[in-house]
Motif scaffolding. Sequence first.
Motif, PDB file in Angstrom:
ATOM      1  N   ALA A  67      23.556  30.058  18.044  1.00 44.73           N
ATOM      2  CA  ALA A  67      22.783  30.683  16.755  1.00 44.73           C
ATOM      3  C   ALA A  67      24.203  31.519  16.171  1.00 44.73           C
ATOM      4  O   ALA A  67      24.725  31.755  14.589  1.00 44.73           O
ATOM      5  N   SER A  68      24.788  32.593  16.877  1.00 41.73           N
ATOM      6  CA  SER A  68      26.022  33.508  16.287  1.00 41.73           C
ATOM      7  C   SER A  68      27.018  32.986  15.804  1.00 41.73           C
ATOM      8  O   SER A  68      27.864  33.850  15.354  1.00 41.73           O
ATOM      9  N   SER A  69      26.998  31.661  16.493  1.00 44.48           N
ATOM     10  CA  SER A  69      28.359  30.716  15.034  1.00 44.48           C
ATOM     11  C   SER A  69      27.958  30.816  13.463  1.00 44.48           C
ATOM     12  O   SER A  69      29.275  30.633  13.147  1.00 44.48           O
ATOM     13  N   ALA A  70      27.443  31.194  13.117  1.00 41.97           N
ATOM     14  CA  ALA A  70      26.387  30.614  12.169  1.00 41.97           C
ATOM     15  C   ALA A  70      26.999  31.935  11.074  1.00 41.97           C
ATOM     16  O   ALA A  70      26.897  32.595  10.669  1.00 41.97           O
ATOM     17  N   VAL A  71      28.761  31.495  10.644  1.00 45.21           N
ATOM     18  CA  VAL A  71      29.118  32.552   9.801  1.00 45.21           C
ATOM     19  C   VAL A  71      29.029  32.334   8.538  1.00 45.21           C
ATOM     20  O   VAL A  71      29.824  32.706   7.445  1.00 45.21           O
ATOM     21  N   GLU A  72      29.911  30.725   8.347  1.00 43.73           N
ATOM     22  CA  GLU A  72      30.286  30.216   6.737  1.00 43.73           C
ATOM     23  C   GLU A  72      29.407  29.650   6.325  1.00 43.73           C
ATOM     24  O   GLU A  72      28.152  29.534   6.966  1.00 43.73           O
ATOM     25  N   PRO A  73      28.432  30.463   4.908  1.00 44.26           N
ATOM     26  CA  PRO A  73      27.720  30.149   4.270  1.00 44.26           C
ATOM     27  C   PRO A  73      27.563  28.419   4.066  1.00 44.26           C
ATOM     28  O   PRO A  73      28.937  27.835   3.831  1.00 44.26           O
ATOM     29  N   LEU A  74      26.247  27.906   3.422  1.00 46.35           N
ATOM     30  CA  LEU A  74      25.885  26.699   3.851  1.00 46.35           C
ATOM     31  C   LEU A  74      26.305  26.286   2.518  1.00 46.35           C
ATOM     32  O   LEU A  74      25.785  26.731   1.182  1.00 46.35           O
ATOM     33  N   ALA A  75      27.103  24.826   2.462  1.00 41.98           N
ATOM     34  CA  ALA A  75      27.652  24.766   0.841  1.00 41.98           C
ATOM     35  C   ALA A  75      27.001  23.725   0.330  1.00 41.98           C
ATOM     36  O   ALA A  75      25.976  22.553   1.458  1.00 41.98           O
ATOM     37  N   THR A  76      27.020  23.251  -0.810  1.00 46.82           N
ATOM     38  CA  THR A  76      25.810  22.391  -1.794  1.00 46.82           C
ATOM     39  C   THR A  76      26.824  20.665  -1.758  1.00 46.82           C
ATOM     40  O   THR A  76      28.370  21.127  -2.791  1.00 46.82           O
ATOM     41  N   PRO A  77      26.539  19.852  -1.476  1.00 46.25           N
ATOM     42  CA  PRO A  77      27.340  18.793  -1.542  1.00 46.25           C
ATOM     43  C   PRO A  77      27.357  18.343  -3.124  1.00 46.25           C
ATOM     44  O   PRO A  77      26.192  19.063  -3.959  1.00 46.25           O
ATOM     45  N   ARG A  78      28.045  17.743  -3.611  1.00 41.91           N
ATOM     46  CA  ARG A  78      28.736  17.345  -5.508  1.00 41.91           C
ATOM     47  C   ARG A  78      27.630  16.624  -5.365  1.00 41.91           C
ATOM     48  O   ARG A  78      27.520  16.181  -5.100  1.00 41.91           O
TER      49      ARG A  78
END
Length: 289
Positions: A67-78
């Motif tokens: 879980a510590s690898s979760a750095v990039e924010p969740l993206a919303t698909p087009r």
Amino acid sequence: RIILCDRQHSISAMHSIIRFLRWKNLGSAQAVLVITTSFWLMISTAVSPAHAGPFDILFPSKANLPASSAVEPLATPREYRSNNGELRVTLEAKESRVKLGQFEISGATYNDIYAGPVLRVKPGDVLHLTLVNHLPQATNIHFHGMQVSPLGHGDDAMKMVAPGETWEYVIAIPKTHPPGLYWFHTHGHGFAERQLMGGLSGTLIVEGFQDEVPATQALRERLLALKEFSPNRSGALNKVPKPYNFVIKTINGQLMPRIDIQPGETQLWRLSDQTADTYFRLTLDRPAS
């Protein structure tokens, strides 16, 4: 507090999940969705890392990150939204090189979107979807779970679109159609599994769920499309994609994204398992303080 809703929502199940999460008293500033290999779908909370599934123990994957690898924010698909009673969209299916975290794979996408596009329609709308096939083999689209006609240019899972050809789907959505989260995907028998694993799927939302459950109208909505890919050394799909092969599991085309939520905030999470034959075990893991 987090509200979880699957493809076809269940209010009673949702209420039980709300009670469960309140009982657990989540108070962290971030919630991280952790995917591990298992044979059952389970939603749970944990302070320590999730217990590994049977294949994680026997065949650990370097794509199973902490879980510590979760750095990039969740993206919303087009997203593509209907307007004035109709949605017109063109999807081009083609082979694509895709970056999944530090890995590069040879997949297949609609409009270069590995996570898949999101189509939003309303009951009574008409969906005009033009499929352009740039693949070296036939393909098609099936609108999974939708209560629509297969006749003519409708949801005919047996209609194949040959390489280089174009086909328009005309999907009339009944005014009485149940709202909820659905999905669409390739459905050609004999090669659907491999095309789907390559990325040929997307999310389809029939609006109206928030109207049926008014308490969700003001909530932040998050769409979570779960996918997997089993690459060989060159990044192509394994000929026999089994759990003991290297498997990359993603959320919205991202490897271990970060999902932010404030203390006391409630969000509406809508998940879809867009894989050929994989189950996910989902864990909400408290980040390190």
